[in-house]
Write a protein that holds these residues in place. Structure first.
Motif, PDB file in Angstrom:
ATOM      1  N   ASP A  23     -15.885  -9.356  -5.410  1.00 23.42           N
ATOM      2  CA  ASP A  23     -17.309  -8.594  -5.602  1.00 23.42           C
ATOM      3  C   ASP A  23     -17.414  -7.901  -6.886  1.00 23.42           C
ATOM      4  N   THR A  24     -18.362  -7.450  -7.351  1.00 22.68           N
ATOM      5  CA  THR A  24     -18.511  -6.304  -8.450  1.00 22.68           C
ATOM      6  C   THR A  24     -19.638  -5.534  -8.401  1.00 22.68           C
ATOM      7  N   HIS A  25     -19.811  -4.526  -8.717  1.00 22.07           N
ATOM      8  CA  HIS A  25     -21.167  -3.533  -8.773  1.00 22.07           C
ATOM      9  C   HIS A  25     -21.864  -3.708  -7.432  1.00 22.07           C
ATOM     10  N   GLY A  26     -21.602  -3.618  -6.093  1.00 23.99           N
ATOM     11  CA  GLY A  26     -22.181  -3.437  -4.948  1.00 23.99           C
ATOM     12  C   GLY A  26     -22.334  -4.618  -4.330  1.00 23.99           C
ATOM     13  N   HIS A  27     -23.300  -5.483  -4.799  1.00 20.41           N
ATOM     14  CA  HIS A  27     -24.241  -6.530  -4.035  1.00 20.41           C
ATOM     15  C   HIS A  27     -24.011  -7.887  -4.909  1.00 20.41           C
ATOM     16  N   THR A  28     -23.059  -7.846  -5.616  1.00 25.77           N
ATOM     17  CA  THR A  28     -22.861  -9.100  -6.670  1.00 25.77           C
ATOM     18  C   THR A  28     -21.493  -9.559  -6.318  1.00 25.77           C
ATOM     19  N   ILE A  29     -21.316 -11.075  -6.129  1.00 25.94           N
ATOM     20  CA  ILE A  29     -20.047 -11.734  -6.276  1.00 25.94           C
ATOM     21  C   ILE A  29     -19.990 -12.671  -7.571  1.00 25.94           C
ATOM     22  N   GLU A  63       0.896  -1.274  -0.054  1.00 27.17           N
ATOM     23  CA  GLU A  63       0.133  -0.162  -0.021  1.00 27.17           C
ATOM     24  C   GLU A  63       0.863   1.283  -0.033  1.00 27.17           C
ATOM     25  N   ALA A  64       2.007   1.291   0.465  1.00 26.00           N
ATOM     26  CA  ALA A  64       2.871   2.236   0.745  1.00 26.00           C
ATOM     27  C   ALA A  64       3.575   2.780  -0.508  1.00 26.00           C
ATOM     28  N   HIS A  65       3.912   1.550  -1.479  1.00 33.48           N
ATOM     29  CA  HIS A  65       4.872   1.723  -2.808  1.00 33.48           C
ATOM     30  C   HIS A  65       4.097   1.304  -3.963  1.00 33.48           C
ATOM     31  N   SER A  66       2.766   1.200  -4.059  1.00 34.89           N
ATOM     32  CA  SER A  66       2.232   0.989  -5.099  1.00 34.89           C
ATOM     33  C   SER A  66       0.955   1.793  -5.540  1.00 34.89           C
ATOM     34  N   ALA A  67       0.489   2.203  -6.556  1.00 36.46           N
ATOM     35  CA  ALA A  67      -0.692   2.962  -7.089  1.00 36.46           C
ATOM     36  C   ALA A  67      -1.994   2.217  -6.477  1.00 36.46           C
ATOM     37  N   HIS A  68      -2.674   2.934  -5.954  1.00 36.22           N
ATOM     38  CA  HIS A  68      -4.050   2.314  -5.289  1.00 36.22           C
ATOM     39  C   HIS A  68      -5.153   2.364  -6.561  1.00 36.22           C
ATOM     40  N   ASN A  69      -4.738   1.547  -7.410  1.00 36.56           N
ATOM     41  CA  ASN A  69      -5.860   1.212  -8.719  1.00 36.56           C
ATOM     42  C   ASN A  69      -6.451  -0.035  -8.441  1.00 36.56           C
ATOM     43  N   TYR A  70      -6.000  -0.690  -7.528  1.00 32.47           N
ATOM     44  CA  TYR A  70      -6.940  -1.921  -7.044  1.00 32.47           C
ATOM     45  C   TYR A  70      -7.245  -1.772  -5.383  1.00 32.47           C
ATOM     46  N   ASP A  79     -19.261   2.419 -17.276  1.00 34.29           N
ATOM     47  CA  ASP A  79     -19.013   2.335 -15.832  1.00 34.29           C
ATOM     48  C   ASP A  79     -18.163   3.647 -15.260  1.00 34.29           C
ATOM     49  N   PRO A  80     -18.921   4.449 -14.717  1.00 32.23           N
ATOM     50  CA  PRO A  80     -18.055   5.675 -13.983  1.00 32.23           C
ATOM     51  C   PRO A  80     -16.851   5.486 -13.396  1.00 32.23           C
ATOM     52  N   GLU A  81     -16.655   4.384 -12.734  1.00 41.94           N
ATOM     53  CA  GLU A  81     -15.350   4.222 -12.199  1.00 41.94           C
ATOM     54  C   GLU A  81     -14.176   4.221 -12.986  1.00 41.94           C
ATOM     55  N   THR A  92      -7.948   0.772 -21.335  1.00 44.36           N
ATOM     56  CA  THR A  92      -7.137   1.882 -22.179  1.00 44.36           C
ATOM     57  C   THR A  92      -7.982   3.106 -22.502  1.00 44.36           C
ATOM     58  N   THR A  93      -7.511   4.205 -23.099  1.00 40.21           N
ATOM     59  CA  THR A  93      -8.302   5.125 -23.122  1.00 40.21           C
ATOM     60  C   THR A  93      -9.358   5.311 -24.203  1.00 40.21           C
ATOM     61  N   THR A  94      -9.027   4.494 -25.249  1.00 40.43           N
ATOM     62  CA  THR A  94     -10.057   4.222 -26.252  1.00 40.43           C
ATOM     63  C   THR A  94     -11.179   3.351 -25.862  1.00 40.43           C
ATOM     64  N   VAL A  95     -10.878   2.342 -24.986  1.00 40.51           N
ATOM     65  CA  VAL A  95     -11.884   1.241 -24.532  1.00 40.51           C
ATOM     66  C   VAL A  95     -12.600   2.018 -23.668  1.00 40.51           C
ATOM     67  N   ILE A  96     -12.129   2.747 -22.750  1.00 35.28           N
ATOM     68  CA  ILE A  96     -12.971   3.367 -21.604  1.00 35.28           C
ATOM     69  C   ILE A  96     -13.900   4.517 -22.180  1.00 35.28           C
TER      70      ILE A  96
END
Length: 401
Positions: free
Chosen positions: A369-375, A12-19, A154-156, A145-149
């Motif tokens: 999990d994904t999208h709130g209440h789904t696993i 957590e201290a040394h990696s980007a928090h993208n997960y 998905d707002p996130e 990627t920029t094109t794919v998003i």
């Protein structure tokens, strides 16, 4: 502080928090099981989002990789190597197509498919320059990627990454009427997941994929199937499209193609479609490298036996039967999927998807999990009946607590 806590803190201290990983630190793995740094074993019911269809440390795949490591690992595409022709030939044959364009990650293959469709539209279909359109579905996940998003809903995935790439039209998933209305003379492709994975394993209504196939043929539009998660045995067939008797114009493959050992992806289509490329117009230094081809060739040989597709179909019946019983008790509001792949919507009274995943972690079962209440549940196809039953029993216990 435990070893787990120390390693998580350092990460957590040394990696980007993208997960936002679950708090487990894996050290070793075998088959459907992973072991953490403190020796605790966990049943893996995620399989690297289908990258590990054949299990952790599959001996056939590991031996193929080891043998290739002693020979040659990379030549770049400046030269041929002795595994390339076999890989392209075998993969094309498995798909019932003619031509393969290898890449590395899934999203690279999606980008390749978009570029292919546009170039085909201009050179073959005759779409005016800069006017090509690709139709996609709401709720899609094709990468980040920029094109794919640019065509994500998905707002996130999308927020704060603009300006976005134009040229895409989004229609509701599973709605053939909306699809019909979206197709114009400038549409070059329809890009769909036969089953939407990240959205919660969303299976389209029966007849939807055949109707999309009919419409695309009628309008001279390429049907591109993103089978990165759904393909290569996950749903009980080699490809999820097969459940509806559909053959697309182009497969986009990844994840399991590399056996969970190396990233391997590919676009597979006809010579007419992929033949639009000329040297220098697209490529990848590592795409189709010798190590990747050696592992993927073993994956293709394993798929040809039909064993893994059959296991997925049979164990999938067991999986969905157990999950359906849970939904009958009000703890689960919906179950979707095919084969060894399920999206499970948890009733809000029993917690969020994240909370259920964390409670399962305490019981040594790994899901995500994904999208709130789904696993999502997607175990390696090599999982035993006993292990699958045990994992589902832990889910029942968690939802009964």
């Amino acid at each position: 502080m435990t070893a787990t806590d120390a390693l998580i803190a350092a990460a957590e201290a040394h990696s980007a928090h993208n997960y936002h990983p679950l708090p487990v630190v894996v050290a070793t793995a075998d088959g459907a099981w992973m072991t953490d740094v403190e020796g605790r074993r966990y049943l893996d019911l995620l399989a690297g989002y289908s990258a590990l269809n054949f299990g952790h440390g599959n001996r056939r795949l590991v031996e193929a990789a080891k043998a290739q490591l002693d020979r040659v690992t990379l030549t770049s595409r400046a030269f041929y190597h002795d595994r390339f022709a076999a890989f392209c030939t075998e993969l094309a044959d498995l798909c019932g197509m003619e031509t393969v364009l290898p890449m590395n990650t899934g999203v690279e293959a999606v980008e390749t498919a978009v570029k292919t469709a546009r170039k085909w539209g201009y050179r073959v279909k005759g779409v005016p320059a800069e006017m090509a359109k690709v139709v996609v579905a709401g709720g899609n996940f094709h990468g980040r990627t920029t094109t794919v998003i640019s065509f994500s809903t998905d707002p996130e995935a999308r927020a704060d990454f603009g300006p976005y790439t134009p040229g895409f039209e989004i229609v509701p998933y599973g709605d053939p009427t909306a699809m019909r209305s979206a197709l114009t003379e400038n549409t070059v492709a329809v890009l769909l997941e036969p089953i939407q994975g990240e959205s919660g394993v969303i299976v389209p209504p029966a007849g939807y994929l055949p109707e999309v196939r009919r419409l695309t043929r009628e309008r001279n539009v390429l049907f591109v199937a993103d089978e990165i998660q759904s393909g290569l045995g996950r749903t009980g067939r080699t490809f999820a499209c097969e459940h509806e008797g559909v053959v697309p114009d182009m497969y986009v493959l990844g994840k399991a193609l590399g056996g969970g050992i190396v990233p391997v992806s590919a676009v597979v289509s006809s010579e007419e479609v992929l033949g639009v490329f000329r040297p220098g117009e697209h490529g990848s230094t590592f795409g189709g490298n010798p190590l990747a081809c050696a592992v993927a060739l073993e994956v293709l040989a394993m798929l040809r036996t039909g064993e893994y597709q059959e296991r997925s179909a049979l164990l999938g019946e067991r999986l969905h039967g157990e999950l359906s019983a849970l939904s009958g008790g009000g703890r689960v509001t919906a179950v979707r999927g095919r084969g060894l792949w399920a999206g499970v919507d948890i009733a809000p009274a029993y917690g969020t998807g994240r909370e259920v995943s964390e409670r399962l972690l305490e019981r040594r079962v790994l899901v995500k999990d994904t999208h709130g209440h789904t696993i999502r549940i997607a175990p390696p196809l090599v999982i035993s009946e006993e292990d699958l039953d045990w994992g589902l029993a832990q889910l029942r216990e968690v939802l009964s607590a």
